[in-house]
Design an enzyme around this catalytic site. Structure first.
Site, PDB file in Angstrom:
ATOM      1  N   ARG A  34       0.852  -1.203   0.000  1.00 31.22           N
ATOM      2  CA  ARG A  34       0.000   0.000   0.000  1.00 31.22           C
ATOM      3  C   ARG A  34       0.884   1.248   0.000  1.00 31.22           C
ATOM      4  O   ARG A  34       0.615   2.218  -0.696  1.00 31.22           O
ATOM      5  CB  ARG A  34      -0.936   0.001   1.220  1.00 31.22           C
ATOM      6  CG  ARG A  34      -1.976  -1.105   1.186  1.00 31.22           C
ATOM      7  CD  ARG A  34      -3.060  -0.917   2.226  1.00 31.22           C
ATOM      8  NE  ARG A  34      -2.611  -1.102   3.599  1.00 31.22           N
ATOM      9  CZ  ARG A  34      -2.648  -2.243   4.277  1.00 31.22           C
ATOM     10  NH1 ARG A  34      -3.125  -3.343   3.693  1.00 31.22           N
ATOM     11  NH2 ARG A  34      -2.224  -2.308   5.524  1.00 31.22           N
ATOM     12  N   LYS A  41     -12.472  14.730   4.966  1.00 35.30           N
ATOM     13  CA  LYS A  41     -13.587  14.247   4.142  1.00 35.30           C
ATOM     14  C   LYS A  41     -14.509  13.343   4.950  1.00 35.30           C
ATOM     15  O   LYS A  41     -14.043  12.562   5.779  1.00 35.30           O
ATOM     16  CB  LYS A  41     -13.048  13.455   2.952  1.00 35.30           C
ATOM     17  CG  LYS A  41     -14.135  12.907   2.048  1.00 35.30           C
ATOM     18  CD  LYS A  41     -13.631  11.871   1.065  1.00 35.30           C
ATOM     19  CE  LYS A  41     -14.095  10.493   1.469  1.00 35.30           C
ATOM     20  NZ  LYS A  41     -13.842   9.469   0.448  1.00 35.30           N
ATOM     21  N   LYS A  43     -18.542  17.913  -2.198  1.00 32.05           N
ATOM     22  CA  LYS A  43     -18.160  16.803  -3.085  1.00 32.05           C
ATOM     23  C   LYS A  43     -19.407  15.980  -3.397  1.00 32.05           C
ATOM     24  O   LYS A  43     -19.745  15.046  -2.675  1.00 32.05           O
ATOM     25  CB  LYS A  43     -17.088  15.937  -2.405  1.00 32.05           C
ATOM     26  CG  LYS A  43     -16.701  14.697  -3.200  1.00 32.05           C
ATOM     27  CD  LYS A  43     -15.398  14.093  -2.715  1.00 32.05           C
ATOM     28  CE  LYS A  43     -15.101  12.787  -3.406  1.00 32.05           C
ATOM     29  NZ  LYS A  43     -13.736  12.307  -3.166  1.00 32.05           N
TER      30      LYS A  43
HETATM   31  P1  13P Z   1     -14.538   7.749  -6.478  1.00 27.15           P
HETATM   32  O1  13P Z   1     -14.098   8.889  -7.365  1.00 27.15           O
HETATM   33  O2  13P Z   1     -13.886   6.435  -6.828  1.00 27.15           O
HETATM   34  O3  13P Z   1     -16.034   7.680  -6.360  1.00 27.15           O
HETATM   35  O4  13P Z   1     -13.982   8.059  -5.043  1.00 27.15           O
HETATM   36  C1  13P Z   1     -14.087   9.318  -4.535  1.00 27.15           C
HETATM   37  C2  13P Z   1     -14.277   9.240  -3.078  1.00 27.15           C
HETATM   38  O5  13P Z   1     -13.515   9.810  -2.330  1.00 27.15           O
HETATM   39  C3  13P Z   1     -15.415   8.485  -2.543  1.00 27.15           C
HETATM   40  O6  13P Z   1     -15.588   8.785  -1.202  1.00 27.15           O
END
Ligand code: 13P
Length: 343
Positions: free
Chosen positions: A48, A138, A221
């Site tokens: 990872r 996030k 987002k």
């Molecule tokens: P994806 O662009 O693969 O959907 O992932 C973005 C993300 O951070 C999901 O929480």
């Protein structure tokens, strides 16, 4: 520590600056194992690390990246030569960020719906992450746009959790990425996605208001307004772009500096084309529109790498290509011919 809104706004604006976007490299241990299984790589801590170190050391790719979302393990990890991975990110001119939700759990008494957990102890974790160089965070909530779903219970409980998370972030001088994701894994129409996305965003912004979140110091987002992956007839690029912009205009106050879309299972090129179409047709929106892609930035480099050190240059080229294409899309300057030239 008192909240510094000027600093939060500066970081939020840097995250969504034109020509750049966010690399979502915050796959949990379970998710990264799924991705590695696909390319036949064991999900060990070292693999990872090697994989993510390769991305962060790709100077050509990182030119188009404003911020990187990390998982708890990664924000503490060191590169092979002992340099902390966050230092590699900063050296490349990007801002380190951190996923702080603890994942989606079944929502009680509500079949097939989830609530995102992770509020307990969050203030202390945010404070520690700030000390580890994270300047944004996030939190992802998910909603199912099918079979009479989502319920108001799901929308309101997740909106409340997103708002409590965002307020705590700002109080610890961390920019919250607020991620309400209407999932695209089903056979629903784009109409269903549009209606649910509008409802979810309206409720989320109401909850952010009640929690006293400063919109100038956050990034949204969202999903795009799109047909389900299994829908019989899927809407084309222009329709996705127009419907997405229409819903965002209805729901997102202009005080929000920027919107960074998730890719959510779209193909690499689809995710780029959709973002590009929005920016090309709407150069004067009140917020920046850019990307915060996980899969749409990493599928190609993961395949090219396949766990072999010899493949690192090819994998970095694949990452740089996708990052450059999405960087152009954030300015409405991408063309499909550019994909062919690179192939
Ligand atoms: P994806 O662009 O693969 O959907 O992932 C973005 C993300 O951070 C999901 O929480």
């Amino acid at each position: 520590m008192a909240m510094n809104l000027g600093e939060l706004n500066r970081v939020a604006c840097a995250m969504v600056q034109k020509g750049k976007g966010i690399l979502a490299a915050d796959e949990s241990s379970g998710t990264i194992k799924k991705r590695f299984d696909k390319i036949g790589v064991d999900s060990t801590e070292e693999n990872r690390r090697d994989y993510r170190e390769m991305l962060f050391r790709s100077a050509d790719g990182m030119k188009h990246i404003s911020g990187v979302i990390l998982y708890d393990e990664t924000i503490r990890q060191k590169a092979k030569d002992g340099t902390p991975l966050v230092k590699l990110i900063e050296k490349a001119g990007a801002i380190p960020g951190i996923k702080v939700d603890k994942g989606t759990k079944p929502l009680p008494f509500s079949k097939d719906e989830t609530i995102t957990e992770g509020l307990d102890g969050l203030r202390e974790r945010l404070s520690e992450y700030h000390g580890l160089s994270a300047r944004f965070a996030k939190w992802r909530a998910t909603y199912t746009p099918t079979q009479g779903r989502p319920s108001y219970n799901c929308i309101s409980a997740n909106g409340h959790a997103l708002a409590r998370y965002a307020a705590l972030c700002q109080d610890e001088n961390i920019v919250p990425i607020v991620e309400p994701e209407v999932l695209m894994d089903f056979d629903n129409s784009i109409d269903d996605c549009e209606a649910v996305t509008e409802w979810v965003l309206k409720e989320t912004f109401a909850q952010l208001y009640y929690a006293n979140v400063a919109l100038e110091g956050m990034v949204l987002k969202p999903n795009m307004v799109i047909s389900g992956m299994k829908a019989e007839k899927r809407a084309g690029v222009e329709e996705v772009a127009e419907r997405t912009v229409k819903v965002l205009k209805r729901c997102v106050p202009s005080a929000v500096p920027g919107i960074a879309f998730l890719s959510g299972g779209q193909s690499d090129e689809e995710a780029t084309a959709h973002l590009n179409a929005m920016n090309a047709a709407h150069p004067d929106l009140p917020w920046a529109l850019t990307f915060s892609y996980g899969r749409a930035l990493q599928a190609a480099p993961q395949k090219a790498w396949s766990g072999k050190a010899d493949n690192v240059p090819a994998a970095q080229r694949a990452f740089a290509h996708r990052a450059a294409m999405n960087g152009l899309a954030s300015k409405g300057g991408w063309k499909s011919d550019l994909e062919k030239q690179a192939a």
